[in-house]
Structures are given as structure tokens and as C-alpha cells.
Design an enzyme around this catalytic site. Structure first.
Site, PDB file in Angstrom:
ATOM      1  N   HIS A  45       0.812  -1.225   0.000  1.00 25.19           N
ATOM      2  CA  HIS A  45       0.000   0.000   0.000  1.00 25.19           C
ATOM      3  C   HIS A  45       0.840   1.267   0.000  1.00 25.19           C
ATOM      4  CE1 HIS A  45      -3.464  -2.331   0.763  1.00 25.19           C
ATOM      5  NE2 HIS A  45      -3.308  -2.503   2.046  1.00 25.19           N
ATOM      6  N   GLU A  96      -3.791   2.973   1.464  1.00 28.32           N
ATOM      7  CA  GLU A  96      -3.167   3.388   0.194  1.00 28.32           C
ATOM      8  C   GLU A  96      -3.519   4.845  -0.108  1.00 28.32           C
ATOM      9  OE1 GLU A  96      -4.018   1.033  -3.455  1.00 28.32           O
ATOM     10  OE2 GLU A  96      -4.119   2.991  -4.426  1.00 28.32           O
ATOM     11  N   SER A 155     -10.485  -4.180   0.907  1.00 29.19           N
ATOM     12  CA  SER A 155     -11.438  -3.350   0.143  1.00 29.19           C
ATOM     13  C   SER A 155     -11.630  -3.890  -1.268  1.00 29.19           C
ATOM     14  CB  SER A 155     -11.007  -1.893   0.115  1.00 29.19           C
ATOM     15  OG  SER A 155     -10.022  -1.678  -0.829  1.00 29.19           O
TER      16      SER A 155
END
Ligand code: F3S
Length: 280
Positions: free
Chosen positions: A76, A128, A221
């Protein structure tokens, strides 16, 4: 029963690279070894790493208390300020930030340096996105839908980027809305190909099967987005983390099942689910 596993299911290039980095360090690096945040959003992988002595540093305050060892930065990425603090900590640093994420850092850093406002299309709470934001020296806005694009203040010149795992249809809708606002706008679609391919293939399979299984960590996610897309196409779509979450009651008289998995799902878990579903 016909079972189709998506070819794009499981670890993407960036996650594979980051996870390999940690196992390489376990084999050869001097300990103790830390990851700055969990290396991926998968409880099985992080539990395995923990059993091998890998510790997670959750914040810069925790980093300050560490005196020796190696810190691995996950795929990330981290903000510019965090990277500088980690590098000046005196610890050995292994930067496993995905090169595609690094590219976004450079884009927004350069855009800010040129005095452009930056819009990041993505989830503001995702690590991120928080890291990308931390490479902007000027104004930066994070939006995740068209309604939020209407609430933006008056902007100057604008550069638009995206979280790598954002849904490409939603990204296009937001960009179409921004275009109508008539800004001097530079749009860089930074959605990762791995994500696009995974999403398109999942949607294609979900359209054809009676039941769809999406495998991934509950905090992932990209898995959550995969689930939403598949659920839209196939009402019998189920989200599981491991084989333990599956129940045979989901497959009454079902003749076709599709399986996909998020970018942080190890092959071993996909294989276990595949083997089980075939045996029903
Ligand atoms: Fe990198 Fe794309 Fe994976 S940005 S971490 S290869 S989803």
C-alpha cells in the site's frame, strides 16, 4: 456440478512481491523483522507471519520505540513524511511498496509541485489513499462518488488519480461529472490492470453461474468491491474468508458455481474452497 475458478483470483503482482519480501527476510535477513502495518489484509497470512516472529508496527510512535532490526513497508505504501521518518530511524528498511502505487506518489507529488490541486478518487480511510494524500504538498481532496464531486470547492488546475483498487465504472462516472465542471483537468486512470481484469472476469463469471463465491479478508477493500460487483450480477453471491465460512446449504440443486478471490487471498485458501465445492 460445474465449478469455474477465475484465472485472476488471488495474489496480484504487488501483494505477491510484498509477501515474498517478508518470507525472504525471514530466511535471510537479520532479525527482528517488523512490517509497517499488516503486510496484507488476510488474517491467515498475518497469523502465519506472527508465528514466525514477524511483528507489526502500527504507528510512528511505535517505530520510535524500536532500536534494531528491519522494517518492511507493505504494498500500500506510506506517506512521504512516514517514509522519511522510517528511513531516518536507523533501522534497515525494505520498501515493498507496489511500483504501481509508487507511480501514483510521483504523479501527485509532481502535480502538487506544479501548483495543481489533486483529486484522489477512492476511500479516504484506506491506507493506500492516506499514503497517496501524504505525497501532496498542496490542496488534495478525496472523493468516492459523484455526490462528493459536487461538494468540492472551486478548484484551480486539477490532476485526478484513483485508488488502484477502485471500481472502473464508478471512476468513469466521477470523471464524467468533473469534466462537466470545466476545469483545466488532467485525468490519470491509475486503477491497476490487475484489479480491472479481476473485476471484469468476476462479473463475467457471476453472470453465467447460479452461485458465486468471493474469497478474501473481511478488511480487504478490493474483495468487498468484487463481492458488490458479483452480487449485482448473481443474487446468490457469498463472501467467505476461508473454507470454514462455507456451508453446503448454499448449494441446493445448484449446477454451476463460480469462484473468485481478492488480491490478498493465498492460493492455498482458493484451492481448499475449490476442492470442497467440487466435492458437494
Ligand atoms: Fe499493485 Fe495492482 Fe496489486 S497496484 S498491489 S499490483 S492491485
Amino acid at each position: 456440478m460445474e465449478v469455474e475458478v477465475a484465472k485472476s483470483a488471488g495474489f496480484c503482482f504487488g501483494v505477491k512481491r510484498a509477501v515474498s519480501c517478508v518470507y525472504d527476510e525471514i530466511r535471510s535477513g537479520p532479525g527482528p523483522i517488523y512490517t509497517y502495518g499488516p503486510i496484507i489484509h488476510n488474517e491467515q497470512v498475518t497469523a502465519d507471519l506472527s508465528s514466525k516472529g514477524i511483528r507489526i508496527i502500527e504507528s510512528l510512535d511505535e517505530l520510535d520505540a524500536v532500536r534494531e532490526g528491519t522494517v518492511i513497508i507493505r504494498s500500500h505504501g506510506v506517506s512521504k513524511a512516514e517514509l522519511e521518518r522510517i528511513k531516518s530511524s536507523g533501522l534497515r528498511v525494505v520498501d515493498a511498496t507496489c511500483p504501481f502505487v509508487k507511480r501514483i506518489h510521483r504523479i501527485v507529488e509532481d502535480a502538487s509541485a506544479e501548483g495543481r490541486d489533486v483529486i484522489i478518487v477512492g476511500n479516504p480511510d484506506h491506507p493506500e489513499v492516506r499514503a497517496i494524500k501524504g505525497w501532496c504538498s498542496g490542496r488534495c481532496f478525496v472523493i468516492k462518488n459523484t455526490a462528493e464531486s459536487e461538494q468540492l470547492p472551486v478548484l484551480g488546475k486539477v490532476t485526478v488519480v484513483s485508488q488502484t483498487t477502485f471500481n472502473h465504472i464508478n471512476f468513469q462516472e466521477i470523471v464524467d461529472k468533473l469534466v462537466k465542471m470545466d476545469y483545466d483537468m488532467n485525468v490519470v486512470n491509475t486503477i491497476c490492470n490487475a484489479t480491472q481484469e479481476r473485476q471484469s472476469e468476476a462479473v463475467d463469471i457471476a453472470r453465467r453461474v447460479e452461485t458465486m463465491i468471493v474469497i478474501g479478508g473481511k478488511h480487504s477493500s478490493n474483495t468487498q468491491k468484487l463481492y458488490e460487483l458479483c452480487k449485482h450480477e448473481c443474487s446468490h453471491t457469498y463472501y467467505v474468508q476461508t473454507l470454514d465460512d462455507l456451508t453446503s446449504q448454499w448449494f441446493p440443486h445448484v449446477s454451476s458455481v463460480g469462484i473468485t478471490a481478492g488480491a490478498s487471498t493465498p492460493n492455498k485458501i482458493i484451492e481448499e474452497v475449490h476442492t470442497y465445492v467440487r466435492s458437494i
